[in-house]
Enzyme design. Structure first.
Site, PDB file in Angstrom:
ATOM      1  N   ASP A  97      13.529 -16.505 -41.701  1.00  0.00           N
ATOM      2  CA  ASP A  97      14.270 -16.401 -40.437  1.00  0.00           C
ATOM      3  C   ASP A  97      13.378 -16.179 -39.231  1.00  0.00           C
ATOM      4  O   ASP A  97      13.799 -15.604 -38.228  1.00  0.00           O
ATOM      5  CB  ASP A  97      15.285 -15.260 -40.553  1.00  0.00           C
ATOM      6  CG  ASP A  97      14.628 -13.963 -41.012  1.00  0.00           C
ATOM      7  OD1 ASP A  97      13.398 -13.832 -40.856  1.00  0.00           O
ATOM      8  OD2 ASP A  97      15.346 -13.074 -41.517  1.00  0.00           O
ATOM      9  N   GLU A 119      15.399 -18.996 -49.065  1.00  0.00           N
ATOM     10  CA  GLU A 119      15.973 -17.693 -48.675  1.00  0.00           C
ATOM     11  C   GLU A 119      17.106 -17.907 -47.666  1.00  0.00           C
ATOM     12  O   GLU A 119      17.130 -17.340 -46.574  1.00  0.00           O
ATOM     13  CB  GLU A 119      14.921 -16.736 -48.106  1.00  0.00           C
ATOM     14  CG  GLU A 119      15.364 -15.292 -48.090  1.00  0.00           C
ATOM     15  CD  GLU A 119      14.360 -14.344 -47.431  1.00  0.00           C
ATOM     16  OE1 GLU A 119      14.329 -14.260 -46.201  1.00  0.00           O
ATOM     17  OE2 GLU A 119      13.589 -13.704 -48.166  1.00  0.00           O
ATOM     18  N   GLU A 133      16.064 -12.623 -35.530  1.00  0.00           N
ATOM     19  CA  GLU A 133      16.105 -13.279 -36.834  1.00  0.00           C
ATOM     20  C   GLU A 133      17.497 -13.718 -37.257  1.00  0.00           C
ATOM     21  O   GLU A 133      17.660 -14.746 -37.918  1.00  0.00           O
ATOM     22  CB  GLU A 133      15.494 -12.359 -37.910  1.00  0.00           C
ATOM     23  CG  GLU A 133      13.990 -12.156 -37.793  1.00  0.00           C
ATOM     24  CD  GLU A 133      13.589 -11.074 -36.806  1.00  0.00           C
ATOM     25  OE1 GLU A 133      14.480 -10.482 -36.146  1.00  0.00           O
ATOM     26  OE2 GLU A 133      12.383 -10.807 -36.660  1.00  0.00           O
ATOM     27  N   ARG A 207      11.466  -6.101 -33.702  1.00  0.00           N
ATOM     28  CA  ARG A 207      11.577  -6.096 -32.234  1.00  0.00           C
ATOM     29  C   ARG A 207      12.656  -5.141 -31.729  1.00  0.00           C
ATOM     30  O   ARG A 207      12.483  -4.498 -30.697  1.00  0.00           O
ATOM     31  CB  ARG A 207      11.894  -7.515 -31.740  1.00  0.00           C
ATOM     32  CG  ARG A 207      10.646  -8.344 -31.479  1.00  0.00           C
ATOM     33  CD  ARG A 207      11.035  -9.755 -31.026  1.00  0.00           C
ATOM     34  NE  ARG A 207       9.924 -10.447 -30.404  1.00  0.00           N
ATOM     35  CZ  ARG A 207       8.870 -10.928 -31.044  1.00  0.00           C
ATOM     36  NH1 ARG A 207       8.749 -10.744 -32.348  1.00  0.00           N
ATOM     37  NH2 ARG A 207       7.901 -11.553 -30.390  1.00  0.00           N
ATOM     38  N   HIS A 238       1.079  -2.980 -38.158  1.00  0.00           N
ATOM     39  CA  HIS A 238       1.269  -4.380 -37.766  1.00  0.00           C
ATOM     40  C   HIS A 238       0.524  -4.644 -36.451  1.00  0.00           C
ATOM     41  O   HIS A 238       0.543  -3.789 -35.559  1.00  0.00           O
ATOM     42  CB  HIS A 238       2.777  -4.618 -37.600  1.00  0.00           C
ATOM     43  CG  HIS A 238       3.177  -6.054 -37.535  1.00  0.00           C
ATOM     44  ND1 HIS A 238       2.947  -6.836 -36.428  1.00  0.00           N
ATOM     45  CD2 HIS A 238       3.778  -6.858 -38.448  1.00  0.00           C
ATOM     46  CE1 HIS A 238       3.407  -8.060 -36.656  1.00  0.00           C
ATOM     47  NE2 HIS A 238       3.912  -8.098 -37.884  1.00  0.00           N
TER      48      HIS A 238
HETATM   49  C1  UD1 Z   1       7.259 -12.013 -36.775  1.00  0.00           C
HETATM   50  C2  UD1 Z   1       8.682 -12.551 -36.927  1.00  0.00           C
HETATM   51  C3  UD1 Z   1       9.520 -11.603 -37.764  1.00  0.00           C
HETATM   52  C4  UD1 Z   1       8.831 -11.304 -39.089  1.00  0.00           C
HETATM   53  C5  UD1 Z   1       7.422 -10.795 -38.817  1.00  0.00           C
HETATM   54  C6  UD1 Z   1       6.668 -10.597 -40.110  1.00  0.00           C
HETATM   55  C7  UD1 Z   1       9.739 -13.813 -35.097  1.00  0.00           C
HETATM   56  C8  UD1 Z   1      10.349 -13.748 -33.763  1.00  0.00           C
HETATM   57  N1  UD1 Z   1       9.301 -12.629 -35.612  1.00  0.00           N
HETATM   58  O1  UD1 Z   1       7.318 -10.801 -36.012  1.00  0.00           O
HETATM   59  O2  UD1 Z   1      10.778 -12.188 -38.024  1.00  0.00           O
HETATM   60  O3  UD1 Z   1       9.583 -10.338 -39.782  1.00  0.00           O
HETATM   61  O4  UD1 Z   1       6.704 -11.769 -38.039  1.00  0.00           O
HETATM   62  O5  UD1 Z   1       5.531  -9.805 -39.919  1.00  0.00           O
HETATM   63  O6  UD1 Z   1       9.626 -14.876 -35.676  1.00  0.00           O
HETATM   64  N2  UD1 Z   1      -0.300 -10.634 -34.011  1.00  0.00           N
HETATM   65  C9  UD1 Z   1      -1.667 -10.726 -34.190  1.00  0.00           C
HETATM   66  N3  UD1 Z   1      -2.127 -11.271 -35.369  1.00  0.00           N
HETATM   67  C10 UD1 Z   1      -1.290 -11.705 -36.342  1.00  0.00           C
HETATM   68  C11 UD1 Z   1       0.077 -11.596 -36.149  1.00  0.00           C
HETATM   69  C12 UD1 Z   1       0.566 -11.064 -34.979  1.00  0.00           C
HETATM   70  O7  UD1 Z   1      -2.437 -10.332 -33.340  1.00  0.00           O
HETATM   71  O8  UD1 Z   1      -1.770 -12.216 -37.366  1.00  0.00           O
HETATM   72  C13 UD1 Z   1       0.211 -10.057 -32.743  1.00  0.00           C
HETATM   73  C14 UD1 Z   1       0.031 -11.055 -31.570  1.00  0.00           C
HETATM   74  O9  UD1 Z   1      -0.220 -10.339 -30.401  1.00  0.00           O
HETATM   75  C15 UD1 Z   1       1.410 -11.718 -31.524  1.00  0.00           C
HETATM   76  C16 UD1 Z   1       2.297 -10.516 -31.822  1.00  0.00           C
HETATM   77  O10 UD1 Z   1       1.611  -9.799 -32.848  1.00  0.00           O
HETATM   78  O11 UD1 Z   1       1.706 -12.322 -30.271  1.00  0.00           O
HETATM   79  C17 UD1 Z   1       3.700 -10.841 -32.225  1.00  0.00           C
HETATM   80  O12 UD1 Z   1       3.750 -11.819 -33.267  1.00  0.00           O
HETATM   81  P1  UD1 Z   1       5.178 -12.571 -33.561  1.00  0.00           P
HETATM   82  O13 UD1 Z   1       4.993 -13.491 -34.707  1.00  0.00           O
HETATM   83  O14 UD1 Z   1       5.724 -13.146 -32.308  1.00  0.00           O
HETATM   84  O15 UD1 Z   1       6.138 -11.387 -33.929  1.00  0.00           O
HETATM   85  P2  UD1 Z   1       6.080 -10.345 -35.105  1.00  0.00           P
HETATM   86  O16 UD1 Z   1       6.489  -9.040 -34.537  1.00  0.00           O
HETATM   87  O17 UD1 Z   1       4.802 -10.457 -35.827  1.00  0.00           O
HETATM   88  N1  UDP Z   2       2.616  -6.744 -46.714  1.00  0.00           N
HETATM   89  C1  UDP Z   2       1.240  -6.895 -46.893  1.00  0.00           C
HETATM   90  N2  UDP Z   2       0.382  -6.040 -46.234  1.00  0.00           N
HETATM   91  C2  UDP Z   2       0.833  -5.068 -45.404  1.00  0.00           C
HETATM   92  C3  UDP Z   2       2.231  -4.933 -45.205  1.00  0.00           C
HETATM   93  C4  UDP Z   2       3.093  -5.801 -45.868  1.00  0.00           C
HETATM   94  O1  UDP Z   2       0.796  -7.758 -47.640  1.00  0.00           O
HETATM   95  O2  UDP Z   2       0.001  -4.319 -44.842  1.00  0.00           O
HETATM   96  C5  UDP Z   2       3.529  -7.675 -47.401  1.00  0.00           C
HETATM   97  C6  UDP Z   2       4.677  -7.054 -48.170  1.00  0.00           C
HETATM   98  O3  UDP Z   2       4.313  -6.807 -49.518  1.00  0.00           O
HETATM   99  C7  UDP Z   2       5.777  -8.103 -48.064  1.00  0.00           C
HETATM  100  C8  UDP Z   2       5.494  -8.773 -46.749  1.00  0.00           C
HETATM  101  O4  UDP Z   2       4.165  -8.441 -46.381  1.00  0.00           O
HETATM  102  O5  UDP Z   2       5.674  -9.095 -49.075  1.00  0.00           O
HETATM  103  C9  UDP Z   2       6.465  -8.316 -45.707  1.00  0.00           C
HETATM  104  O6  UDP Z   2       6.057  -8.761 -44.449  1.00  0.00           O
HETATM  105  P1  UDP Z   2       6.596  -8.149 -43.112  1.00  0.00           P
HETATM  106  O7  UDP Z   2       7.061  -6.764 -43.322  1.00  0.00           O
HETATM  107  O8  UDP Z   2       5.543  -8.392 -42.082  1.00  0.00           O
HETATM  108  O9  UDP Z   2       7.810  -9.114 -42.727  1.00  0.00           O
HETATM  109  P2  UDP Z   2       9.347  -9.179 -43.146  1.00  0.00           P
HETATM  110  O10 UDP Z   2       9.434  -9.212 -44.625  1.00  0.00           O
HETATM  111  O11 UDP Z   2      10.028  -8.013 -42.531  1.00  0.00           O
HETATM  112  O12 UDP Z   2       9.817 -10.445 -42.507  1.00  0.00           O
END
Ligand code: UD1
Ligand code: UDP
Length: 366
Positions: A97, A119, A133, A207, A238
């Site tokens: 999602d 999923e 999401e 978020r 994160h």
């Molecule tokens: C995203 C997804 C969320 C998912 C999550 C898993 C959307 C809107 N959100 O949230 O559904 O549960 O990923 O973790 O699709 N960033 C880095 N390096 C990375 C990843 C992220 O620096 O490898 C930082 C960057 O500044 C980036 C910010 O995190 O702009 C947000 O990333 P984004 O994918 O937009 O949202 P997430 O909160 O990671």
């Molecule tokens: N995970 C990981 N390292 C971490 C935190 C989470 O490998 O430091 C894995 C976790 O086991 C799960 C997945 O990342 O499989 C979940 O990702 P996240 O919580 O970012 O996203 P969501 O599932 O909420 O979309």
């Protein structure tokens, strides 16, 4: 003739959950598999793909620091337009999602390419929770040709939205395939954790929890640390700046809080196994932890994963300070309640989800 199938991965959880599907499709001689990384996550995605030895064939390199939903979506659509024009696959698959998945579903619709949603059917029925999401998966669900639903309740959600029964297959969640596939690999924890302490593992990134709700979570952890001298917190933070900066500001100096960068998948699974209990707003963790026999208190108002809550091994606690403190304290103090939540059940799958998805695709497109 082989059918060309593009498997999309954008973020960490998509890579973990698509890896079993990619590997199963690659083992099937009927498919020519192309892995497309949107790289909505750059660092977290690369980390996970390397664990499963998957290299993207196409990389859109989308991520920008602190990206907004609108710019992320626009950039995805523009780049996907070029790729779909050039590659013209027979099928596209995406999981979950995220904004990447929503954009892929829409781009497939514009290009008239059949889209399979892995999923499928998770719903809270509240567009603000989780945001964005819930809207992403509603859009993906509207546009999918195949709905790979993890559970009966996700199938029921799709039926309620008018999806024909014949387009839905219950597969289980591929996250359990991924988890089982690494279960036998050695997983050293990179951090020195005190063996005499009970470990509370924390993850947070949603978020809708940015700002005050997430601050309340941090203050609750500090209160619990003050009250319980035998607990230690491990919190892989994160990289989203909205989470990262608050976590370091509020928890960075506590001697019994280990703040670290996101862990690779294997050490993270090791951390879940080592944990006494888990506090998380993650979707994937709600699915994995029950299978490992670890109680999860979910830092959200609602969940689209009701099965483990109904089993009594996951509990919604939200982000209210008092509620988190009292619910965690209760689990720390009450052994029988703790044991009931640490039973070890796997309502999300049996490890065969990817095989079922490949079987359906074979029947449908060959
Ligand atoms: C995203 C997804 C969320 C998912 C999550 C898993 C959307 C809107 N959100 O949230 O559904 O549960 O990923 O973790 O699709 N960033 C880095 N390096 C990375 C990843 C992220 O620096 O490898 C930082 C960057 O500044 C980036 C910010 O995190 O702009 C947000 O990333 P984004 O994918 O937009 O949202 P997430 O909160 O990671
Ligand atoms: N995970 C990981 N390292 C971490 C935190 C989470 O490998 O430091 C894995 C976790 O086991 C799960 C997945 O990342 O499989 C979940 O990702 P996240 O919580 O970012 O996203 P969501 O599932 O909420 O979309």
């Amino acid at each position: 003739m082989k059918k060309k199938i593009i498997c999309v991965v954008g973020t960490r959880p998509e890579a973990i959950k698509m890896a079993p599907v990619i590997l199963a499709l690659r083992n099937n001689p009927n498919f020519n598999v192309c892995v497309l990384a949107t790289a909505q996550h750059r660092d977290l995605l690369d980390q996970v793909l390397s664990v499963f030895d998957i290299k993207p064939d196409i990389d859109l390199n989308i991520m920008r620091p602190n990206q907004t939903l609108t710019t992320l979506t626009s950039r995805l659509l523009l780049k996907l337009d070029e790729v779909l024009q050039a590659e013209a696959p027979d099928v596209m698959l995406a999981q979950g999602d995220t904004t990447s998945v929503m954009a892929v579903a829409l781009a497939c619709f514009y290009h008239k390419i059949p889209f399979g949603h892995v999923e499928a059917g998770l719903r809270t029925w509240d567009l603000q929770n989780p945001f964005p999401e819930e809207m992403n998966r509603v859009i993906a669900g509207k546009l999918a040709r195949w709905h790979f639903a993890p559970t009966e309740s996700s199938r029921q959600n799709l039926l309620r939205e008018g999806v024909p029964d014949a387009d839905i297959v219950i597969t289980g969640n591929t996250v359990i395939d991924a988890l089982l596939s690494v279960a036998d690999r050695s997983m050293p924890l990179p951090l020195v954790l005190d063996p005499n302490m009970r470990l509370i593992l924390v993850t947070a990134h949603r978020r809708e929890n940015f700002g005050k709700p997430f601050e309340q979570v941090c203050y609750a952890l500090l209160k619990l640390l003050e009250r319980n001298l035998d607990i230690q917190v491990l919190y892989p933070v994160h990289p989203n700046p909205n989470v990262h900066d608050t976590a370091h500001r509020l928890l960075g100096n506590h001697p019994r809080v280990v703040l670290c960068a996101p862990l690779d998948y294997l050490p993270f699974v090791a951390a879940m196994k080592r944990a006494y209990l888990i506090l998380s707003d993650s979707g994937g963790v709600q699915e994995e932890a029950p299978a490992l026999g670890k109680p999860v208190l979910v830092l959200r108002q609602e969940t689209e994963r009701p099965e483990a809550v109904q089993e009594g091994v996951v509990k919604l606690v939200g982000t209210n300070f008092e509620t988190i403190v009292s619910e965690v304290q209760f689990l720390l103090d009450d052994e029988s309640t703790y044991q009931a939540m640490a039973r070890g059940v796997s309502p999300y799958g049996d490890g065969q989800a990817a095989a079922r998805i490949v079987h359906v695709l074979k029947q449908a497109v060959l």
